[in-house]
Design an enzyme around this catalytic site. Structure first.
Site, PDB file in Angstrom:
ATOM      1  N   TYR A 110     -28.680 -68.912 -43.576  1.00 52.23           N
ATOM      2  CA  TYR A 110     -28.970 -69.528 -44.766  1.00 52.23           C
ATOM      3  C   TYR A 110     -30.162 -69.324 -45.241  1.00 52.23           C
ATOM      4  CZ  TYR A 110     -31.462 -72.891 -41.702  1.00 52.23           C
ATOM      5  OH  TYR A 110     -32.274 -73.464 -40.670  1.00 52.23           O
ATOM      6  N   GLU A 127     -36.194 -67.174 -34.154  1.00 42.69           N
ATOM      7  CA  GLU A 127     -36.361 -68.363 -34.639  1.00 42.69           C
ATOM      8  C   GLU A 127     -37.391 -69.506 -34.107  1.00 42.69           C
ATOM      9  OE1 GLU A 127     -34.933 -69.122 -37.381  1.00 42.69           O
ATOM     10  OE2 GLU A 127     -33.948 -67.335 -37.465  1.00 42.69           O
ATOM     11  N   TYR A 148     -22.868 -66.607 -36.022  1.00 47.59           N
ATOM     12  CA  TYR A 148     -24.004 -67.079 -36.569  1.00 47.59           C
ATOM     13  C   TYR A 148     -24.032 -67.289 -38.159  1.00 47.59           C
ATOM     14  CZ  TYR A 148     -29.203 -66.583 -38.092  1.00 47.59           C
ATOM     15  OH  TYR A 148     -30.175 -67.112 -38.509  1.00 47.59           O
ATOM     16  N   PHE A 149     -24.368 -68.501 -38.188  1.00 47.44           N
ATOM     17  CA  PHE A 149     -24.472 -68.923 -39.750  1.00 47.44           C
ATOM     18  C   PHE A 149     -25.832 -68.730 -40.382  1.00 47.44           C
ATOM     19  CE2 PHE A 149     -25.079 -72.263 -43.126  1.00 47.44           C
ATOM     20  CZ  PHE A 149     -24.044 -71.736 -44.136  1.00 47.44           C
TER      21      PHE A 149
END
Length: 180
Positions: A14, A86, A11-12
């Site tokens: 940011y 999310e 999982y990225f």
């Protein structure tokens, strides 16, 4: 070549999930792998969040730009919790698979999230003023900056984050993440 690990996914992060305390609220299995760079995207802020009292972060496709973030390895059973956090079911963000460059320049396939509505005008760049209605709250921006420092993102990227204007609001619901 893209890399994956069976039974887990990369999982990225940011935004707020750069902060270890934040990612572990809904995904206690998350293990920090390192930092990575998402090329041809820029970090922007859009869509007001009641919880955060300001606009939230998103990645926006942008040729030549890049977004730094944390790569987490999470058990595959954590996807529903991450999707819920999310707002996938409420059409706030949608998951997408991206190729992230690790510091050794190897690419790793990661899940990340992008707002379903992204700015089409005044895309945030180094020379673009962020409109007031698209500014994050003090709390949200502090969460991102502290997470970026914790993950040891590049100093110039952290300085860029520190220069993002906020809306002057604090989020009483999320302040505990920052120790307040």
């Amino acid at each position: 070549m893209l890399q994956t690990v069976t039974g887990t996914f990369f999982y990225f992060a940011y935004g707020s999930n750069l902060l270890k305390k934040r990612i572990h609220i809904n995904n206690p299995s998350a293990v920090f792998v390192g930092i990575g760079r998402l090329n041809d995207h820029t970090l922007d802020f859009f869509k007001y969040s009641e919880k955060w009292c300001g606009a939230v972060a998103t990645v926006v496709p942008a040729d030549g730009a890049s977004v730094w973030g944390a790569v987490w390895n999470i058990d595959s059973s954590g996807i529903p919790a991450l999707d819920k956090q999310e707002g996938v079911s409420t059409n706030t963000y949608f998951p997408k698979t991206v190729a992230v460059c690790k510091c050794d320049e190897a690419e790793i396939e990661c899940r990340t999230y992008q707002l379903t509505d992204i700015p089409t005008e005044n895309i945030r760049g180094h020379d673009t003023e962020l409109p007031f209605e698209r500014r994050p709250s003090i709390t949200y921006l502090d969460c991102i900056i502290k997470g970026a420092m914790e993950c040891k993102l590049p100093e110039d990227y952290i300085e860029n984050l520190k220069n993002v204007p906020h809306n002057g609001q604090a989020s009483p619901h999320m302040q505990e993440l920052l120790g307040g």
